[in-house]
Design a protein around this motif. Structure first.
Motif, PDB file in Angstrom:
ATOM      1  N   GLY A 195      18.921   6.816   3.254  1.00 58.10           N
ATOM      2  CA  GLY A 195      17.689   7.341   3.313  1.00 58.10           C
ATOM      3  C   GLY A 195      16.780   7.312   2.413  1.00 58.10           C
ATOM      4  O   GLY A 195      17.168   7.421   1.135  1.00 58.10           O
ATOM      5  N   PRO A 196      15.587   7.377   2.414  1.00 59.15           N
ATOM      6  CA  PRO A 196      14.528   7.453   1.268  1.00 59.15           C
ATOM      7  C   PRO A 196      14.702   8.693   0.490  1.00 59.15           C
ATOM      8  O   PRO A 196      14.848   9.732   1.149  1.00 59.15           O
ATOM      9  CB  PRO A 196      12.922   7.457   1.945  1.00 59.15           C
ATOM     10  N   THR A 197      14.878   8.709  -0.902  1.00 58.46           N
ATOM     11  CA  THR A 197      15.087   9.671  -1.619  1.00 58.46           C
ATOM     12  C   THR A 197      14.339   9.632  -3.188  1.00 58.46           C
ATOM     13  O   THR A 197      14.017   8.325  -3.441  1.00 58.46           O
ATOM     14  CB  THR A 197      16.636   9.680  -2.131  1.00 58.46           C
ATOM     15  N   ALA A 198      14.139  10.611  -3.696  1.00 57.73           N
ATOM     16  CA  ALA A 198      13.694  10.675  -4.866  1.00 57.73           C
ATOM     17  C   ALA A 198      14.768  11.305  -5.903  1.00 57.73           C
ATOM     18  O   ALA A 198      15.364  12.079  -5.656  1.00 57.73           O
ATOM     19  CB  ALA A 198      12.448  11.502  -5.246  1.00 57.73           C
ATOM     20  N   PRO A 207       0.710  -1.259   0.122  1.00 58.80           N
ATOM     21  CA  PRO A 207      -0.052  -0.054  -0.079  1.00 58.80           C
ATOM     22  C   PRO A 207       0.734   1.274  -0.078  1.00 58.80           C
ATOM     23  O   PRO A 207       0.629   2.298  -0.827  1.00 58.80           O
ATOM     24  CB  PRO A 207      -0.981  -0.012   1.266  1.00 58.80           C
ATOM     25  N   ARG A 208       1.930   1.407   0.941  1.00 57.92           N
ATOM     26  CA  ARG A 208       2.893   2.532   0.898  1.00 57.92           C
ATOM     27  C   ARG A 208       3.487   2.698  -0.648  1.00 57.92           C
ATOM     28  O   ARG A 208       3.398   4.031  -0.905  1.00 57.92           O
ATOM     29  CB  ARG A 208       3.965   2.476   1.818  1.00 57.92           C
ATOM     30  N   HIS A 209       3.652   1.919  -1.142  1.00 63.05           N
ATOM     31  CA  HIS A 209       4.117   1.771  -2.505  1.00 63.05           C
ATOM     32  C   HIS A 209       3.181   2.610  -3.481  1.00 63.05           C
ATOM     33  O   HIS A 209       3.660   3.634  -4.277  1.00 63.05           O
ATOM     34  CB  HIS A 209       4.677   0.628  -3.101  1.00 63.05           C
ATOM     35  N   ASN A 210       2.148   1.956  -3.428  1.00 62.69           N
ATOM     36  CA  ASN A 210       0.974   2.534  -4.338  1.00 62.69           C
ATOM     37  C   ASN A 210       0.562   3.943  -3.820  1.00 62.69           C
ATOM     38  O   ASN A 210       0.114   4.860  -4.840  1.00 62.69           O
ATOM     39  CB  ASN A 210      -0.338   1.635  -4.114  1.00 62.69           C
ATOM     40  N   ASP A 238       6.324  17.369  -3.884  1.00 61.89           N
ATOM     41  CA  ASP A 238       6.711  17.567  -2.668  1.00 61.89           C
ATOM     42  C   ASP A 238       6.581  16.180  -2.062  1.00 61.89           C
ATOM     43  O   ASP A 238       5.796  15.436  -1.695  1.00 61.89           O
ATOM     44  CB  ASP A 238       5.436  18.379  -1.900  1.00 61.89           C
ATOM     45  N   THR A 239       8.038  15.624  -1.844  1.00 65.94           N
ATOM     46  CA  THR A 239       8.038  14.406  -1.433  1.00 65.94           C
ATOM     47  C   THR A 239       7.560  14.023   0.365  1.00 65.94           C
ATOM     48  O   THR A 239       7.829  13.012   0.624  1.00 65.94           O
ATOM     49  CB  THR A 239       9.586  13.963  -1.449  1.00 65.94           C
ATOM     50  N   SER A 240       7.247  15.217   0.785  1.00 66.29           N
ATOM     51  CA  SER A 240       6.898  15.124   2.169  1.00 66.29           C
ATOM     52  C   SER A 240       5.520  14.265   2.367  1.00 66.29           C
ATOM     53  O   SER A 240       4.913  13.772   3.155  1.00 66.29           O
ATOM     54  CB  SER A 240       6.995  16.435   3.158  1.00 66.29           C
ATOM     55  N   GLU A 241       4.923  14.267   1.182  1.00 63.20           N
ATOM     56  CA  GLU A 241       3.610  13.522   1.011  1.00 63.20           C
ATOM     57  C   GLU A 241       3.863  12.048   0.873  1.00 63.20           C
ATOM     58  O   GLU A 241       2.910  11.271   0.736  1.00 63.20           O
ATOM     59  CB  GLU A 241       2.907  13.862  -0.405  1.00 63.20           C
ATOM     60  N   PHE A 242       5.130  11.805   0.765  1.00 68.05           N
ATOM     61  CA  PHE A 242       5.466  10.372   0.487  1.00 68.05           C
ATOM     62  C   PHE A 242       5.534   9.324   1.796  1.00 68.05           C
ATOM     63  O   PHE A 242       6.362   9.822   2.740  1.00 68.05           O
ATOM     64  CB  PHE A 242       6.616   9.901  -0.180  1.00 68.05           C
ATOM     65  N   VAL A 271      11.924   6.802  -7.255  1.00 69.17           N
ATOM     66  CA  VAL A 271      11.620   7.054  -5.784  1.00 69.17           C
ATOM     67  C   VAL A 271      12.124   5.738  -4.964  1.00 69.17           C
ATOM     68  O   VAL A 271      11.407   4.705  -4.902  1.00 69.17           O
ATOM     69  CB  VAL A 271      10.040   7.283  -5.612  1.00 69.17           C
ATOM     70  N   ASP A 272      13.003   6.040  -4.350  1.00 72.88           N
ATOM     71  CA  ASP A 272      13.779   4.848  -3.665  1.00 72.88           C
ATOM     72  C   ASP A 272      13.703   4.878  -2.074  1.00 72.88           C
ATOM     73  O   ASP A 272      14.459   5.595  -1.380  1.00 72.88           O
ATOM     74  CB  ASP A 272      15.165   4.975  -3.996  1.00 72.88           C
ATOM     75  N   ARG A 273      12.400   4.257  -1.481  1.00 72.31           N
ATOM     76  CA  ARG A 273      12.151   4.157  -0.268  1.00 72.31           C
ATOM     77  C   ARG A 273      13.323   3.563   0.479  1.00 72.31           C
ATOM     78  O   ARG A 273      13.389   3.474   1.849  1.00 72.31           O
ATOM     79  CB  ARG A 273      10.769   3.423  -0.062  1.00 72.31           C
TER      80      ARG A 273
END
Length: 194
Positions: free
Chosen positions: A150-153, A47-50, A187-191, A143-145
């Motif tokens: 650490g998580p980056t885009a 789900p987080r991926h989606n 805005d990657t804060s939405e991820f 988008v590399d969780r």
């Protein structure tokens, strides 16, 4: 759950691989790709991926031309790299998409987005960008969780051969800008993180 790979005879042609990919009865809900000549069957994403893919897709709809479309289940072929990929997001002109029966040639894509899964991140970091660059796809967003730092885009562009140039990197929580023809700030804060 990790991906299952289906071996193949190195003597098989690209056409044989594609025929097998098209005709096999794969598990429902799975993602079946050909990566470097190996058929890979992955479970449905988490789900987080989606959520990440959906957030990006929502933003893209506000900027793409009317004659383009966004797909989350469309296969693209890169025969020179023995690849049939189903990116998490594919942006392409609608006219090109209506000409195809099963898959699109990779060269019609304007943007592909991959969101890593823990077990399959290597493909998104290495195999897929090499194939996407060799197909001449102008932009690749990874988008590399599960990135080690650490998580980056990371946005890649300017493909040359099978290599992209990194255009921008944002840690989750930062802004990332897609250039023209998108001119979009994500805005990657939405991820959601891992």
């Amino acid at each position: 759950m990790s991906a299952l790979t289906v071996g193949h005879d190195p003597e098989q042609s690209w056409d044989d691989l594609v025929r097998f990919w098209e005709e096999m009865d794969w598990p429902e809900g799975s993602k079946v790709e050909i990566i470097e000549g190996i058929i890979t069957v992955s479970p449905a994403p988490a789900p987080r991926h989606n959520v990440i893919a959906a957030r990006i897709q929502r933003r893209l709809y506000s900027v793409i031309p009317e004659d383009w479309e966004i797909f989350q289940t469309q296969a693209i072929a890169v025969p020179s790299r023995l690849g049939m990929f189903i990116p998490d997001i594919l942006v392409a002109p609608v006219q090109e998409c209506t000409k195809a029966d099963t898959y699109l040639p990779g060269a019609v894509a304007e943007l592909v987005v991959e969101v890593t899964s823990r077990k399959n991140a290597r493909h998104d970091r290495v195999s897929k960008p090499a194939a996407y660059a060799s197909a001449g796809i102008p932009l690749y967003l990874l988008v590399d969780r599960w990135a080690p730092e650490g998580p980056t885009a990371t946005l890649y562009g300017e493909p040359h051969g099978d290599v992209y140039r990194p255009l921008a990197v944002a840690k989750f929580g930062e802004l990332l800008t897609l250039p023209a023809p998108f001119d979009l700030v994500i805005d990657t804060s939405e991820f959601p993180e891992t």
